[in-house]
Design a protein around this motif. Structure first.
Motif, PDB file in Angstrom:
ATOM      1  N   ASN A   1       0.516  -1.027   0.112  1.00 47.96           N
ATOM      2  CA  ASN A   1       0.077   0.275  -0.382  1.00 47.96           C
ATOM      3  C   ASN A   1       1.067   1.290  -0.072  1.00 47.96           C
ATOM      4  OD1 ASN A   1      -2.155  -0.869   0.123  1.00 47.96           O
ATOM      5  ND2 ASN A   1      -2.942  -1.608   1.796  1.00 47.96           N
ATOM      6  N   ALA A   2       1.875   0.703   0.292  1.00 47.19           N
ATOM      7  CA  ALA A   2       2.947   2.452   0.609  1.00 47.19           C
ATOM      8  C   ALA A   2       3.518   2.692  -0.907  1.00 47.19           C
ATOM      9  CB  ALA A   2       4.505   2.150   1.407  1.00 47.19           C
ATOM     10  N   VAL A   3       3.530   1.869  -1.353  1.00 45.75           N
ATOM     11  CA  VAL A   3       3.842   2.347  -3.345  1.00 45.75           C
ATOM     12  C   VAL A   3       2.700   3.295  -4.327  1.00 45.75           C
ATOM     13  CG1 VAL A   3       4.033   1.184  -5.485  1.00 45.75           C
ATOM     14  CG2 VAL A   3       4.897  -0.124  -3.376  1.00 45.75           C
TER      15      VAL A   3
ATOM     16  N   ARG B   1       5.920  -6.870 -11.531  1.00 47.74           N
ATOM     17  CA  ARG B   1       6.654  -6.746 -12.228  1.00 47.74           C
ATOM     18  C   ARG B   1       7.020  -5.425 -11.857  1.00 47.74           C
ATOM     19  NH1 ARG B   1       7.856  -7.608 -17.614  1.00 47.74           N
ATOM     20  NH2 ARG B   1       7.837  -9.953 -18.523  1.00 47.74           N
ATOM     21  N   VAL B   2       5.729  -4.742 -11.576  1.00 42.53           N
ATOM     22  CA  VAL B   2       6.257  -2.922 -11.026  1.00 42.53           C
ATOM     23  C   VAL B   2       5.944  -2.882  -9.291  1.00 42.53           C
ATOM     24  CG1 VAL B   2       5.451  -0.958 -10.910  1.00 42.53           C
ATOM     25  CG2 VAL B   2       5.628  -2.449 -13.586  1.00 42.53           C
ATOM     26  N   ILE B   3       4.647  -3.345  -8.993  1.00 41.78           N
ATOM     27  CA  ILE B   3       4.476  -3.093  -6.847  1.00 41.78           C
ATOM     28  C   ILE B   3       5.452  -3.711  -6.445  1.00 41.78           C
ATOM     29  CG2 ILE B   3       2.743  -3.002  -5.477  1.00 41.78           C
ATOM     30  CD1 ILE B   3       0.594  -2.253  -8.021  1.00 41.78           C
ATOM     31  N   LEU B   4       5.305  -5.196  -6.523  1.00 38.67           N
ATOM     32  CA  LEU B   4       6.660  -6.308  -5.711  1.00 38.67           C
ATOM     33  C   LEU B   4       7.942  -5.475  -6.054  1.00 38.67           C
ATOM     34  CD1 LEU B   4       5.007  -9.266  -5.896  1.00 38.67           C
ATOM     35  CD2 LEU B   4       4.512  -8.090  -4.071  1.00 38.67           C
ATOM     36  N   PRO B   5       8.585  -5.703  -7.466  1.00 37.81           N
ATOM     37  CA  PRO B   5       9.900  -4.924  -7.389  1.00 37.81           C
ATOM     38  C   PRO B   5      10.172  -3.613  -5.975  1.00 37.81           C
ATOM     39  CG  PRO B   5       8.798  -5.319  -9.398  1.00 37.81           C
ATOM     40  CD  PRO B   5       8.279  -5.704  -8.378  1.00 37.81           C
TER      41      PRO B   5
END
Lengths: 300, 425, 462
Positions: free
Chosen positions: C338-340, C361-365
């Motif tokens: 949620n901080a992303v 590909r975007v949020i987890l990294p």
């Protein structure tokens, strides 16, 4: 077919027009005959010569909130159309309908029909993923991914499988950066993070990222609102260049910007599409009282 | 738009694979979420299945004659040493006159719990006029009979493999036919201390131990925690020292609880020579354990009070201390209380540090004060879980249900406090 | 006098001191109407008097009580006949215990003799004398303190500043308790651990492969000083932690992802409280469930598949511990996700990513540092977890990586070494503190690193 001009017989008395008039009591008494004051159907011309995206009778609800009310609008191939209007008028909501970005909002509901090149975008046959590859989007705040500049631009081609080998991918990335007018500035630092660029560069990176997928339509949601005037000018030039190849729908708060970059302008007011017309006509001879009030700075 | 057709084709070509990946990913997410929820379901089903029967207990109705001959042969009745068990035995013998051999009688006597004698003694103490009278009394059955009545002993099993012999089962059947054996609500579970006999073992001692500990904990941890939070949020200058305290508190919140037990053992018991197994020491250890929780929650509550309130009070000439105690603290109180209740519920469920400070002893008496030897509810669960008897497994589950009930109650209170007293800014 | 009565009396004196101080301040300026002539509000003069009434008295009381027992015992011992005084420390302890029990009217082990009963009577006498002295001292100090403060009250006396200063000092003391706790932990484990390492070399403890502390009780016997090679404990701890993390990390992470990205708000509103329930279950309850339900189940399942499974297998304990840690991992991962910024997600979706592509590909990294920090905290939690392993993992110090075998852990050994009666000086008991030191150091490192990573990560997006 031309859209019916508002007549005096259509009396959809609306709270919005009432408030607008309360703000301007001196002009309430006697509007010129050519000016429409009622809200209901759109004034001007919602149709265009070579329609590519056609939205018919669009309503959007966020839960109980009726955010877009019966909006019909055609967008032509390789034209720039600007959506203007006061905050909360629904122009961004309408924009997000065009590539189904509203799907990810749980309470949002869209009715009506939108076609892209004749294909119903809310129909069963079209995956929103494939739709968004064709209708790209640039956001209000530059949002490069926390990856290298190269990976940012290569992201779209990679997920969609547009390049078969590294050379092809390099080619796409370079071409996209070139088109976005960023290549010269970042050529030597492709491996540095995209977040390290300046605001204007970041936004051009996002545009490059969008055109790397080779879309047909580009939606821009106030792309310059977070940028300084110089960066804004560069983006506006870029929009002008891109308009040769893409249909561009741009939401903007700045009327000057709308006047500079767009061929047509659509004015939204509280979820209603009030007036659509050629840019020159809107700014010199608006047909609706609300449009006139807005462009002269009395609402907004 | 050069290469448009190919771009669209390429996107379409990949769509099937990408949709499948998407479905698999989504399904994995659903599965993962289900694991936790499913475990809860299995856990509660297992717990209730095992434990609910412990709330009922088998009793046998005996016609007891408070005979002076048995109680005080010769002269007066000495309540300490009189043979009250004999009363129960003779009542049983009267109920089954056909049982005559010594061995069989011994087996017959085993149907009734040793608690029967205590019960009869208590009756006589309460009403001395009973002496010589005859009363019909429900006395607890032994735990094996109880297990049999609850269907946990299979009569079809070979006699040598089950704890009840054939004649014993016959007698139970006989009692059943006469309506003299029945299951009643298990009051002993809530009124007795621990016992070696499952049918007499109760959680009252453990509950009282936990109660005394929580009293100590709340008396120490709440004021100290709130004071520390107030200092750190409102007064502490940004310095190395306050940074150190800050880091310290966050780390303490994550230190394994058993380490606090080692601290308690070394400092409170060996160094300060406080009594082992005492709720006082348990409460001290638990207050150190819950202090970080309360401080962190209280600081969050203080932070949530808008600065405009402080400025308003300072603006009319209040001292900083007055601002804090007159304005900030009342507004932050719901958050502080919620944090404290959560901390207390953590303390109530904690057992590892209590093992270190000797609160695992087998204690029959219900503790009556802060320095009496005691145990705590979670530790009682640990002790009973170790007992091999089937009847204790049932009681362990019941004790867990009681513990979870208290925790639920505390957490609900916290939710209500938050809802009731919460202000939106 | 009972200490509760004493405290109540003290409270009563303090309350009257408050009113006396308050009324004196008003009387000095000539009544409540002239209150504005005072430097502070009248109440502050009351508080000032009450504080000086309580503080010295309470301090004296605390010191007295903490020293009382030792001094009395010392006096009693010095009054014993020479024969008893010549006893060894351990025997003397036993004797003192007996005297105490006798004085308290409890059952005494061993024969009752006149020496004992005399000493018990002496103990009783001394205790009552001490109590009386305590009462006199405390109440006397309360009165003296109150009177001195009362006399200091003048109209221009800055009572509010004095009171606030004392309150501030109290607040500082309260906030320092966290530091003292840490120092207390460090000193108590370090001190005992050093004593342990005097008997057992550090290298043997850290690298020895054989753990059998039981024989150490008979250290007087040649060749049976016990062996304290803690490696099997470390591997056992790692094995169980590994199993737990293998359950908790994927399940917790996927749960967080599902709840953040896919689920409807109804499902989220239902699943999150349920996970909180999971987090609120006491560990002893998990232990019970692991030992009585999961372990037999694992054993049966393993045997149908043809494995040899110990009744207390590492697998059962690890599985249940993993489930216990799921809520911790999922809530920390949820925070990280949620901080992303939502703009990242919009950007990816706007390019035509599927939700899973957006996530992977975007949020987890982007959330990785936060997630890794959370996992470190979860590992620290697993290493320090006690009850589940005590109840379900067993005592056998096997050096094995086979999850179907019984292993033991650092925490299990601490509990086994310290529960039950034993003298405090044996290597066996001290070993528990050495293990405690290891446990504290390792979890502290994990916590410091984990908390730091999480904090830095949050700041990055703030």
């Amino acid at each position: 077919m031309t859209m019916a001009i508002m007549t005096e017989t259509e009396t959809t008395e609306n709270r919005t027009s009432a408030t607008a008039q309360v703000d301007l009591p001196d002009e309430k008494r006697d509007p010129p005959a050519t000016i429409a004051t009622e809200l209901g159907a759109t004034v001007g011309n919602v149709r265009c010569e070579n329609p590519f995206v056609v939205a018919e009778n669009i309503d959007v609800y966020y839960g109980d909130n009726h955010a877009i009310k019966n909006v019909t609008l055609e967008i032509g191939k390789s034209e720039v159309i600007a959506l203007i209007g006061p905050s909360g008028c629904g122009k961004s909501t309408f924009l997000r309908c065009l590539n189904r970005m509203n799907d990810s909002i749980e309470s949002a509901r869209v009715t009506g029909k939108i076609t892209l090149d004749g294909q119903d975008i809310y129909g069963k046959g079209l995956d929103p993923v494939a739709l968004r590859a064709r209708v790209g989007m640039v956001f209000q705040k530059p949002n490069p991914f926390p990856k290298s500049i190269y990976d940012n631009v290569a992201y779209g081609p990679r997920i969609h499988g547009l390049a078969t080998d590294r050379a092809e991918l390099d080619d796409i990335v370079h071409r996209s950066l070139e088109r976005a007018g960023l290549l010269k500035e970042v050529k030597d630092r492709m491996d540095e993070p995209g977040t390290g660029l300046s605001g204007g560069q970041q936004q051009r990176l996002c545009i490059a990222r969008t055109i790397a997928v080779d879309p047909e339509v580009i939606l821009m949601d106030e792309p310059c609102s977070a940028l300084d005037p110089i960066a804004t000018a560069r983006i506006e030039d870029l929009i002008d260049e891109l308009s040769e190849d893409y249909a561009i729908v741009i939401v903007t708060h700045s009327m000057q910007q709308a006047a500079r970059v767009s061929r047509r302008v659509a004015y939204f007011h509280l979820g209603l599409l009030v007036e659509v017309d050629e840019t020159d006509k809107i700014f010199t001879n608006p047909q609706h009282r609300l449009t006139e009030d807005y462009i002269t700075g009395r609402i907004g | 738009m050069n290469g448009l057709a190919t771009t669209r084709e390429k996107v379409e070509a990949g769509l099937r694979r990408r949709r499948r990946t998407e479905r698999v990913f989504r399904l994995t997410g659903i599965l993962a979420t289900t694991v936790g929820v499913l475990f809860l379901g299995v856990f509660f089903a297992d717990l209730i299945g095992k434990g609910s029967s412990a709330f009922f207990q088998t009793f046998i109705q005996l016609d007891v004659e408070f005979s002076e001959d048995i109680l005080g042969p010769g002269s007066t009745v000495d309540l300490e040493y009189a043979d009250f068990d004999g009363l129960a035995r003779s009542a049983l013998r009267r109920a089954f006159p056909e049982v005559t051999s010594r061995g069989e009688r011994r087996e017959l006597n085993r149907l009734v719990s040793v608690g029967a004698g205590y019960q009869l003694r208590d009756m006589l103490v309460a009403d001395p006029a009973l002496l010589g009278a005859r009363r019909s009394v429900w006395v607890p059955a032994s735990s094996t009979v109880d297990m049999f009545m609850k269907g946990n002993i299979d009569p079809a099993l070979d006699e040598a493999l089950r704890p009840l012999s054939d004649p014993q089962i016959g007698w139970i059947k006989g009692l059943q036919d006469r309506g003299r054996i029945a299951k009643h609500f298990n009051r002993a579970l809530f009124t007795n201390g621990d016992s070696r006999e499952p049918e007499l073992a109760g959680i009252r001692g453990a509950l009282m131990g936990s109660f005394y500990m929580l009293v100590v904990t709340v008396l120490l941890a709440f004021p100290i925690g709130v004071a520390a939070a107030i200092y750190l949020e409102e007064f502490a200058p940004r310095s190395r020292w306050s940074d150190l305290i800050e880091v310290n508190i966050n780390n303490l919140a994550a230190v394994p609880s058993i380490v606090f037990g080692l601290l308690g053992l070394a400092v409170f018991i060996n160094w300060a020579a406080l009594p082992r197994s005492a709720p006082l020491v348990g409460g001290l250890v638990l207050s150190l354990l819950t202090l970080p929780v309360i401080i962190i929650a209280s600081r969050a509550a203080i932070k949530a009070v808008p600065p405009s309130i402080r400025e308003a009070a300072l603006g009319i000439g209040a001292s900083q201390m007055q601002v804090v105690f007159h304005h900030v603290m009342p507004l932050a109180m719901p958050g502080m209380l919620t944090g404290t209740i959560i901390g207390m519920s953590r303390a109530l469920g904690e057992s590892a540090p209590l093992l270190m400070i000797g609160m695992v002893a087998f204690i029959v008496d219900v503790p009556g004060g802060f320095s009496d030897p005691a145990t705590a509810l979670p530790v009682q669960i640990y002790l009973w879980a170790d007992s091999p008897e089937r009847a204790f497994a049932e009681r362990t589950s019941a004790a867990i249900m009681v513990l979870l009930g208290f925790l639920l109650l505390m957490n609900l209170t916290a939710v209500i406090v938050r809802k009731r007293m919460e202000r939106k800014w | 006098m009972q200490s509760t009565t004493l405290i109540l009396l003290l409270a009563a004196i303090a309350v009257s001191a408050f009113y006396l101080g308050r009324s004196r301040s008003l009387a000095l300026v000539g009544g409540p109407r002239k209150g504005s002539a005072l430097h502070s509000l009248p109440g502050y003069y009351g508080y000032f008097t009450a504080i000086w009434c309580l503080l010295p008295a309470l301090a004296a009381m605390l010191i007295w009580i903490s020293l009382e027992a030792r001094i009395i015992v010392a006096i009693v011992i010095s009054g014993l006949p020479d024969a008893q005084q010549a006893l060894s420390a351990g025997e003397l302890d036993l004797l003192v215990n007996n005297i105490r029990n006798l004085a308290a009217g409890d059952v005494v082990s061993g024969a009752l003799d006149s020496v004992l009963s005399d000493a018990a009577i002496r103990l009783q006498e001394l205790t009552s004398i001490s109590r009386n002295m305590l009462t006199v001292l405390t109440l006397g100090l309360a009165v003296v303190g109150g009177v001195v403060a009362w006399l200091r009250i003048k109209p221009d006396f800055r009572a509010r500043n004095r009171v606030e200063h004392i309150v501030l000092i109290a607040l500082i003391v309260a906030s320092s308790i966290a530091i003292f706790t840490t120092i207390g932990i460090v000193l108590s484990v370090l001190f005992e651990a050093i004593r342990f390492f005097r008997e057992v070399p550090v290298a043997e403890f850290l690298f020895g492969l054989n753990w059998s502390p039981q024989t150490a009780i008979r250290s007087d016997q040649v060749g049976s000083s016990g062996s304290f090679g803690a490696v099997p404990l470390f591997t056992g701890t790692l094995l169980i932690t590994g199993i737990a993390m293998a359950v908790a990390v994927p399940v917790g992470l996927m749960t967080a992802i599902y709840l953040a990205e896919y689920s409807t708000s109804r499902v989220r509103g239902l699943a999150k409280p349920l996970l909180e329930v999971l987090a609120g279950i006491p560990t002893v309850v998990y232990g019970f469930f692991a030992a009585l339900t999961v372990a037999p189940w694992v054993r049966r399942a393993g045997e149908t598949m043809g494995f040899e499974v110990a009744s207390e297998s590492a697998l059962a304990a690890g599985l249940v511990m993993g489930i216990m840690i799921i809520p911790l991992v999922s809530s920390l991962a949820d925070d990280a996700i949620n901080a992303v910024p939502a703009a990242m997600r919009d950007g990816a979706l706007g390019l035509g990513s599927t939700r899973s592509e957006t996530m992977i590909r975007v949020i987890l990294p982007a959330a990785l540092p936060g997630i890794v920090g959370g996992i470190l905290l979860a590992v620290s939690r697993a290493i320090g977890e006690t009850m589940i392993v005590v109840m379900a993992a067993g005592l056998a110090a096997n050096l094995t990586a086979n999850p179907f075998e019984a292993v033991t852990t650092v925490t299990v050994q601490i509990v086994t070494l310290l529960v039950g009666d034993q003298e405090f000086d044996s290597a066996k008991t001290l070993a528990a503190f050495a293990l405690g030191l290891m446990l504290f150091v390792v979890t502290l490192l994990l916590n410091v690193v984990g908390l730091n990573v999480v904090r830095k990560y949050r700041e990055q997006y703030e």
